[in-house]
Design a protein around this motif. Structure first.
Motif, PDB file in Angstrom:
ATOM      1  N   ALA A 183       1.290 -13.903 -34.333  1.00  0.00           N
ATOM      2  CA  ALA A 183       1.100 -15.175 -33.931  1.00  0.00           C
ATOM      3  C   ALA A 183       1.876 -15.549 -32.944  1.00  0.00           C
ATOM      4  N   GLY A 184       1.636 -15.982 -31.901  1.00  0.00           N
ATOM      5  CA  GLY A 184       2.269 -16.178 -30.522  1.00  0.00           C
ATOM      6  C   GLY A 184       1.310 -16.914 -29.504  1.00  0.00           C
ATOM      7  N   SER A 185       2.143 -17.819 -28.653  1.00  0.00           N
ATOM      8  CA  SER A 185       1.393 -18.381 -27.681  1.00  0.00           C
ATOM      9  C   SER A 185       1.874 -18.107 -26.054  1.00  0.00           C
ATOM     10  N   ALA A 215      -5.305  -8.841 -36.176  1.00  0.00           N
ATOM     11  CA  ALA A 215      -5.587 -10.205 -35.397  1.00  0.00           C
ATOM     12  C   ALA A 215      -4.317 -10.594 -34.899  1.00  0.00           C
ATOM     13  N   VAL A 216      -4.526 -11.405 -33.586  1.00  0.00           N
ATOM     14  CA  VAL A 216      -3.540 -12.107 -33.001  1.00  0.00           C
ATOM     15  C   VAL A 216      -3.981 -13.657 -33.066  1.00  0.00           C
ATOM     16  N   VAL A 217      -3.140 -14.484 -33.541  1.00  0.00           N
ATOM     17  CA  VAL A 217      -3.240 -16.009 -33.658  1.00  0.00           C
ATOM     18  C   VAL A 217      -2.735 -16.467 -32.596  1.00  0.00           C
ATOM     19  N   THR A 218      -3.537 -17.410 -31.827  1.00  0.00           N
ATOM     20  CA  THR A 218      -2.675 -18.150 -30.662  1.00  0.00           C
ATOM     21  C   THR A 218      -3.493 -19.579 -30.569  1.00  0.00           C
ATOM     22  N   ARG A 219      -2.788 -20.144 -29.790  1.00  0.00           N
ATOM     23  CA  ARG A 219      -3.324 -21.565 -29.523  1.00  0.00           C
ATOM     24  C   ARG A 219      -4.467 -21.609 -28.812  1.00  0.00           C
ATOM     25  N   ALA A 220      -5.423 -22.413 -28.954  1.00  0.00           N
ATOM     26  CA  ALA A 220      -6.640 -22.662 -28.200  1.00  0.00           C
ATOM     27  C   ALA A 220      -6.586 -22.579 -26.487  1.00  0.00           C
ATOM     28  N   LEU A 237      -5.104  -5.609 -24.721  1.00  0.00           N
ATOM     29  CA  LEU A 237      -4.779  -4.542 -25.654  1.00  0.00           C
ATOM     30  C   LEU A 237      -6.133  -4.278 -26.471  1.00  0.00           C
ATOM     31  N   GLY A 238      -6.969  -4.874 -26.259  1.00  0.00           N
ATOM     32  CA  GLY A 238      -8.336  -4.843 -27.086  1.00  0.00           C
ATOM     33  C   GLY A 238      -8.086  -5.396 -28.574  1.00  0.00           C
ATOM     34  N   LEU A 239      -7.184  -6.263 -28.902  1.00  0.00           N
ATOM     35  CA  LEU A 239      -7.098  -6.781 -30.128  1.00  0.00           C
ATOM     36  C   LEU A 239      -7.836  -8.085 -30.474  1.00  0.00           C
ATOM     37  N   PRO A 240      -8.282  -8.111 -31.612  1.00  0.00           N
ATOM     38  CA  PRO A 240      -9.403  -9.406 -31.977  1.00  0.00           C
ATOM     39  C   PRO A 240      -8.097 -10.546 -32.039  1.00  0.00           C
ATOM     40  N   VAL A 241      -8.640 -11.893 -31.589  1.00  0.00           N
ATOM     41  CA  VAL A 241      -7.971 -13.060 -31.334  1.00  0.00           C
ATOM     42  C   VAL A 241      -8.571 -14.188 -32.405  1.00  0.00           C
ATOM     43  N   ILE A 242      -7.662 -14.902 -32.858  1.00  0.00           N
ATOM     44  CA  ILE A 242      -8.111 -16.276 -33.685  1.00  0.00           C
ATOM     45  C   ILE A 242      -7.620 -17.241 -32.890  1.00  0.00           C
ATOM     46  N   GLU A 243      -8.136 -18.056 -32.390  1.00  0.00           N
ATOM     47  CA  GLU A 243      -7.677 -19.287 -31.553  1.00  0.00           C
ATOM     48  C   GLU A 243      -7.493 -20.470 -32.646  1.00  0.00           C
TER      49      GLU A 243
END
Length: 320
Positions: free
Chosen positions: A6-8, A27-32, A54-60
């Motif tokens: 998790a980072g932004s 997953a990578v969690v980041t702000r919208a 990096l081809g990683l899935p993102v959760i906004e």
């Protein structure tokens, strides 16, 4: 390890790039994405852009609410890593990963707990800082530390420059921390000493009080550059952004009085003058301080008495 990251902001990108080759980032969690620039173009966070490369899935998610919690928990991570995400991690999400959450923080804890450790350290005139990797607990930045590394503050570095260097240093410590957790050798130690707080900066924190001695004015300029931005106010109420400020060997001037000295624009403080290297008047582009001052006839008066020091005991925000 199977991790969630998790980072932004840009300061979190080196950590993501360092971890991704060695672990399974579920997953990578980041702000919208948010509007940026004069055209208010919808722009993903630097971490989101790095995850895409990096081809990683993102959760906004702007908040780690019930919906975000369910999505993260469903990934069954062994460990969650957070670097300047910009939101709080609460239960039950805090306990969802088998090894909990670890946080990279840009200070030597327990000093400067909160959202602006680098900025506050510079504003206080610190010459030494560092990074800490610790386990998240419900209390603000209070968890036990697994890695810590001290670093000198480069002469004249602004908050943006210092944060960039600490981001690289912190990425190394974070990789070592995750490796130790993975192989079972990690040792978490409770923080010792009296904590200090580093609440998020407001625009008013960037006001330069030119009645103070030059080193204190420089310290506030360094700590508030580039965000929220250092500034002074001209007679008449116009705000002048101070983009670059430096020591000067010019003759003494009254506090707040700006004049041309040789080829430079200098301004008086409570002690020695400082050079206005680059400024930005309201509604105009950045320009050399000397060009700005010559355009005003070679002299100007900047008001003294900037912002009062922020109350460290109030308004602190979680650094996660």
């Amino acid at each position: 390890m199977r991790i969630v990251f998790a980072g932004s902001p840009a300061a979190a990108v080196p950590s993501l790039e360092a971890l991704a080759p060695h672990h399974e980032v579920a997953a990578v969690v980041t702000r919208a994405a948010s509007p940026q620039g004069r055209r208010r173009t919808l722009t993903p966070t630097p971490v989101a852009a790095a995850a895409e490369r990096l081809g990683l899935p993102v959760i906004e998610a702007d908040r780690l609410d019930a919906a975000a919690t369910d999505r993260i928990a469903a990934l069954e991570p062994e460990l969650a890593v957070v670097v300047a995400y910009g939101g709080l991690v609460r239960e039950p999400l805090l306990s969802a990963p088998a090894h909990g959450w670890i946080n990279l923080h840009f200070s030597l804890l327990p000093a400067y707990r909160g959202a602006a450790p680098v900025q506050r350290a510079l504003m206080d005139g610190r010459t030494t800082t560092g990074v800490s990797v610790f386990r998240l607990v419900p209390e603000l930045d209070a968890g036990p530390v697994v890695r810590m590394r001290e670093a000198p503050v480069p002469e004249g570095a602004t908050a943006g420059e210092l944060l960039a260097s600490l981001a690289e240093l912190g990425a190394e410590e974070l990789v070592a921390a995750v490796a130790a957790i993975a192989d079972g050798t990690a040792r978490f130690v409770e923080q010792e000493g009296a904590p200090s707080l580093a609440p998020k900066l407001a625009l008013a924190d960037g006001a330069l009080d030119l009645a103070l001695p030059a080193p204190e004015v420089l310290a506030r300029w360094r700590g508030t550059t580039p965000e929220p931005g250092a500034h002074a106010e001209l007679e008449g109420g116009e705000r002048l952004k101070v983009l670059r400020l430096a020591r000067s060997g010019a003759a003494p001037l009254p506090a707040g009085h700006a004049a041309i000295a040789g080829r430079a624009a200098v301004v008086g403080t409570g002690s020695a003058p400082l050079e206005l290297v680059e400024v930005q008047p309201a509604g105009k582009r950045p320009m050399a301080g000397a060009d700005w001052l010559r355009g005003r006839g070679g002299t100007a008066t900047l008001l003294v008495g900037g912002a009062a020091p922020a109350d460290r005991a109030a308004g602190a925000e979680a650094s996660a």
